[in-house]
Every structure is written in structure tokens, then in C-alpha cells.
Design a protein around this motif. Structure first.
Motif, PDB file in Angstrom:
ATOM      1  N   GLY A  83       0.828  -1.193   0.000  1.00  0.00           N
ATOM      2  CA  GLY A  83       0.000   0.000   0.000  1.00  0.00           C
ATOM      3  C   GLY A  83       0.866   1.246   0.000  1.00  0.00           C
ATOM      4  N   PHE A  84       0.215   2.379  -0.184  1.00  0.00           N
ATOM      5  CA  PHE A  84       0.891   3.668  -0.217  1.00  0.00           C
ATOM      6  C   PHE A  84       0.165   4.613   0.726  1.00  0.00           C
ATOM      7  CE2 PHE A  84       1.407   1.497  -4.210  1.00  0.00           C
ATOM      8  CZ  PHE A  84       2.778   1.561  -4.399  1.00  0.00           C
ATOM      9  N   VAL A  85       0.908   5.282   1.564  1.00  0.00           N
ATOM     10  CA  VAL A  85       0.309   6.241   2.484  1.00  0.00           C
ATOM     11  C   VAL A  85      -0.223   7.405   1.657  1.00  0.00           C
ATOM     12  CG1 VAL A  85       0.709   7.786   4.428  1.00  0.00           C
ATOM     13  CG2 VAL A  85       1.866   5.570   4.340  1.00  0.00           C
ATOM     14  N   ARG A 122      -6.745   5.178  13.166  1.00  0.00           N
ATOM     15  CA  ARG A 122      -6.147   5.973  14.232  1.00  0.00           C
ATOM     16  C   ARG A 122      -5.067   5.091  14.835  1.00  0.00           C
ATOM     17  NH1 ARG A 122      -5.989  10.895  14.930  1.00  0.00           N
ATOM     18  NH2 ARG A 122      -5.603  10.615  17.127  1.00  0.00           N
ATOM     19  N   PHE A 123      -3.971   5.672  15.258  1.00  0.00           N
ATOM     20  CA  PHE A 123      -2.893   4.869  15.834  1.00  0.00           C
ATOM     21  C   PHE A 123      -2.254   5.580  17.015  1.00  0.00           C
ATOM     22  CE2 PHE A 123      -0.884   7.415  12.504  1.00  0.00           C
ATOM     23  CZ  PHE A 123       0.219   7.943  13.170  1.00  0.00           C
ATOM     24  N   ALA A 124      -1.609   4.786  17.839  1.00  0.00           N
ATOM     25  CA  ALA A 124      -0.818   5.310  18.954  1.00  0.00           C
ATOM     26  C   ALA A 124       0.326   4.345  19.224  1.00  0.00           C
ATOM     27  CB  ALA A 124      -1.675   5.463  20.203  1.00  0.00           C
ATOM     28  N   VAL A 125       1.458   4.906  19.575  1.00  0.00           N
ATOM     29  CA  VAL A 125       2.620   4.121  20.011  1.00  0.00           C
ATOM     30  C   VAL A 125       2.911   4.558  21.438  1.00  0.00           C
ATOM     31  CG1 VAL A 125       5.040   3.568  19.606  1.00  0.00           C
ATOM     32  CG2 VAL A 125       3.503   3.951  17.654  1.00  0.00           C
ATOM     33  N   ARG A 126       2.945   3.571  22.333  1.00  0.00           N
ATOM     34  CA  ARG A 126       3.145   3.856  23.750  1.00  0.00           C
ATOM     35  C   ARG A 126       4.350   3.093  24.281  1.00  0.00           C
ATOM     36  NH1 ARG A 126      -2.390   3.292  22.883  1.00  0.00           N
ATOM     37  NH2 ARG A 126      -3.555   5.190  23.311  1.00  0.00           N
ATOM     38  N   GLY A 127       4.961   3.645  25.304  1.00  0.00           N
ATOM     39  CA  GLY A 127       6.070   2.978  25.968  1.00  0.00           C
ATOM     40  C   GLY A 127       6.411   3.707  27.244  1.00  0.00           C
ATOM     41  N   ALA A 128       6.966   2.984  28.189  1.00  0.00           N
ATOM     42  CA  ALA A 128       7.374   3.554  29.471  1.00  0.00           C
ATOM     43  C   ALA A 128       6.227   4.319  30.139  1.00  0.00           C
ATOM     44  CB  ALA A 128       8.597   4.447  29.296  1.00  0.00           C
ATOM     45  N   GLY A 129       5.002   3.816  29.984  1.00  0.00           N
ATOM     46  CA  GLY A 129       3.846   4.412  30.642  1.00  0.00           C
ATOM     47  C   GLY A 129       3.317   5.681  30.012  1.00  0.00           C
ATOM     48  N   ALA A 130       3.734   5.998  28.783  1.00  0.00           N
ATOM     49  CA  ALA A 130       3.301   7.237  28.142  1.00  0.00           C
ATOM     50  C   ALA A 130       2.974   7.005  26.671  1.00  0.00           C
ATOM     51  CB  ALA A 130       4.411   8.286  28.251  1.00  0.00           C
ATOM     52  N   THR A 131       2.144   7.869  26.119  1.00  0.00           N
ATOM     53  CA  THR A 131       1.908   7.887  24.681  1.00  0.00           C
ATOM     54  C   THR A 131       3.059   8.653  24.049  1.00  0.00           C
ATOM     55  OG1 THR A 131      -0.481   7.789  24.967  1.00  0.00           O
ATOM     56  CG2 THR A 131       0.331   8.597  22.842  1.00  0.00           C
ATOM     57  N   LEU A 132       3.760   7.999  23.130  1.00  0.00           N
ATOM     58  CA  LEU A 132       4.943   8.574  22.500  1.00  0.00           C
ATOM     59  C   LEU A 132       4.606   9.327  21.223  1.00  0.00           C
ATOM     60  CD1 LEU A 132       7.166   5.416  22.978  1.00  0.00           C
ATOM     61  CD2 LEU A 132       6.956   7.383  24.517  1.00  0.00           C
ATOM     62  N   LEU A 133       3.654   8.794  20.473  1.00  0.00           N
ATOM     63  CA  LEU A 133       3.158   9.458  19.271  1.00  0.00           C
ATOM     64  C   LEU A 133       1.782   8.897  18.958  1.00  0.00           C
ATOM     65  CD1 LEU A 133       4.008   7.793  16.082  1.00  0.00           C
ATOM     66  CD2 LEU A 133       5.720   7.416  17.843  1.00  0.00           C
ATOM     67  N   GLU A 134       1.019   9.664  18.201  1.00  0.00           N
ATOM     68  CA  GLU A 134      -0.335   9.249  17.826  1.00  0.00           C
ATOM     69  C   GLU A 134      -0.750  10.020  16.583  1.00  0.00           C
ATOM     70  OE1 GLU A 134      -3.078  10.424  20.967  1.00  0.00           O
ATOM     71  OE2 GLU A 134      -1.651  11.989  21.541  1.00  0.00           O
ATOM     72  N   GLY A 135      -1.774   9.520  15.919  1.00  0.00           N
ATOM     73  CA  GLY A 135      -2.267  10.207  14.739  1.00  0.00           C
ATOM     74  C   GLY A 135      -3.245   9.359  13.964  1.00  0.00           C
ATOM     75  N   GLN A 136      -3.414   9.721  12.698  1.00  0.00           N
ATOM     76  CA  GLN A 136      -4.324   9.012  11.803  1.00  0.00           C
ATOM     77  C   GLN A 136      -3.630   8.867  10.456  1.00  0.00           C
ATOM     78  OE1 GLN A 136      -8.506  10.243  11.730  1.00  0.00           O
ATOM     79  NE2 GLN A 136      -8.340  10.366   9.494  1.00  0.00           N
ATOM     80  N   ALA A 137      -3.806   7.702   9.835  1.00  0.00           N
ATOM     81  CA  ALA A 137      -3.189   7.433   8.534  1.00  0.00           C
ATOM     82  C   ALA A 137      -4.208   6.822   7.591  1.00  0.00           C
ATOM     83  CB  ALA A 137      -2.002   6.491   8.694  1.00  0.00           C
ATOM     84  N   ALA A 138      -4.120   7.228   6.329  1.00  0.00           N
ATOM     85  CA  ALA A 138      -4.908   6.632   5.260  1.00  0.00           C
ATOM     86  C   ALA A 138      -3.948   5.956   4.294  1.00  0.00           C
ATOM     87  CB  ALA A 138      -5.729   7.687   4.528  1.00  0.00           C
ATOM     88  N   VAL A 139      -4.302   4.745   3.876  1.00  0.00           N
ATOM     89  CA  VAL A 139      -3.450   3.955   2.983  1.00  0.00           C
ATOM     90  C   VAL A 139      -4.297   3.476   1.804  1.00  0.00           C
ATOM     91  CG1 VAL A 139      -2.074   1.849   2.776  1.00  0.00           C
ATOM     92  CG2 VAL A 139      -1.932   3.225   4.853  1.00  0.00           C
ATOM     93  N   ILE A 140      -3.739   3.639   0.604  1.00  0.00           N
ATOM     94  CA  ILE A 140      -4.358   3.124  -0.609  1.00  0.00           C
ATOM     95  C   ILE A 140      -3.602   1.846  -0.971  1.00  0.00           C
ATOM     96  CG2 ILE A 140      -4.790   3.524  -3.065  1.00  0.00           C
ATOM     97  CD1 ILE A 140      -4.862   6.549  -2.361  1.00  0.00           C
ATOM     98  N   LEU A 141      -4.319   0.755  -1.161  1.00  0.00           N
ATOM     99  CA  LEU A 141      -3.687  -0.519  -1.484  1.00  0.00           C
ATOM    100  C   LEU A 141      -3.426  -0.631  -2.989  1.00  0.00           C
ATOM    101  CD1 LEU A 141      -5.739  -2.835   0.866  1.00  0.00           C
ATOM    102  CD2 LEU A 141      -3.418  -1.976   1.204  1.00  0.00           C
ATOM    103  N   ALA A 142      -2.285  -1.205  -3.328  1.00  0.00           N
ATOM    104  CA  ALA A 142      -1.900  -1.359  -4.732  1.00  0.00           C
ATOM    105  C   ALA A 142      -2.601  -2.559  -5.345  1.00  0.00           C
ATOM    106  CB  ALA A 142      -0.393  -1.539  -4.833  1.00  0.00           C
TER     107      ALA A 142
END
Length: 142
Positions: A83-85, A122-142
Motif C-alpha cells: 500500500g501507499f500512504v 487511528r494509531f498510537a505508540v506507547r512505551g514507558a507508561g506514556a503515549t509517545l506518538l499518535e495520529g491518523q493514517a490513510a493507505v491506498i492498497l496497490a
């Protein structure tokens, strides 16, 4: 439907990434609209996304994109095609780098839209008891 991948080799068979670019170690939980994965690869000094001796937090978006691909593969019962972001929205980076985060990272993705031609999560990456980054992504599949 596929069984839950319990190790990095099983994950690698389901995502359209190869070798060191397979960034997830395991799936912790999976359901129809959500996946939770874990990885400790952010601490690897040979990580392919490291630059100038560090892994910038923006690279966590790629961890999340792979969780999305893995979620799609589990839902369709076959490896996810490439896919492509097409867009990133509301991305918030709460730390400057990931390689200094102790312990594993939790990578969560929740499907907002899932179609044969692509998806939005929607996504989130967490570690060490905290949210490190978050956001939303759309992907078109090839």
C-alpha cells in the motif's frame, strides 16, 4: 481466519516488508476493528530507520503502518498487499526519539474505514507508561 501471530517470523509472513524492515515482534490482541502489537526493535542499534545514531519518534509512524497492514492481513486471512500512504493527519510526536524508551513499545491501531481499496486508522505508540506518538493514517492498497 488466521491464528494470532506469536512471533516476529509469523508477523513477517503477513506484512509487505522484508528483513530488518519488519518492525513488529508480536501481536498481543486482535479484534475486528483493533490490533495491539509489541516490539522491542526500537532499541536495536542497527535499526534500518536510525539516523545519526538515533531513532526519531516520527519513525514510530512506520511501526503503526505495519500494525495496520498486519490487522488487514488477519482480517482477510492472507498476507497484506502493498500500500501507499495517502495522508497522515493529526500526528503528534510527544518525545523526540524512540531508541531511548526503555522496555517494549505497544503499537495500537484502530480501523475507522476498511475497504478493498484501502483503509484509514487511528494509531498510537506507547512505551514507558506514556503515549509517545499518535495520529491518523490513510493507505491506498496497490
Amino acid at each position: 481466519m488466521l491464528t494470532l501471530p506469536g512471533d516476529a517470523e509469523a508477523v513477517a509472513r503477513l506484512v509487505p516488508h522484508a528483513g530488518a524492515m519488519c518492525l513488529l515482534d508480536r501481536v498481543l490482541h486482535w479484534e475486528e476493528a483493533r490490533i495491539l502489537c509489541e516490539t522491542a526493535r526500537h532499541r536495536d542499534p542497527t535499526h534500518p530507520l536510525r539516523r545519526d545514531g538515533m531513532l526519531p519518534s516520527v519513525c514510530g509512524v512506520e511501526f503503526a503502518l505495519q500494525a495496520m497492514a498486519l490487522h488487514g492481513a488477519l482480517g482477510q486471512g492472507a498476507a497484506q498487499r502493498r500500500g501507499f500512504v495517502s495522508s497522515l493527519r493529526d500526528v503528534a510526536l510527544h518525545v523526540p526519539r524512540l531508541d531511548e524508551v526503555p522496555g517494549p513499545l505497544a503499537v495500537e491501531a484502530e480501523a475507522l474505514v476498511a475497504e478493498a481499496s484501502g483503509f484509514i486508522y487511528r494509531f498510537a505508540v506507547r512505551g514507558a507508561g506514556a503515549t509517545l506518538l499518535e495520529g491518523q493514517a490513510a493507505v491506498i492498497l496497490a
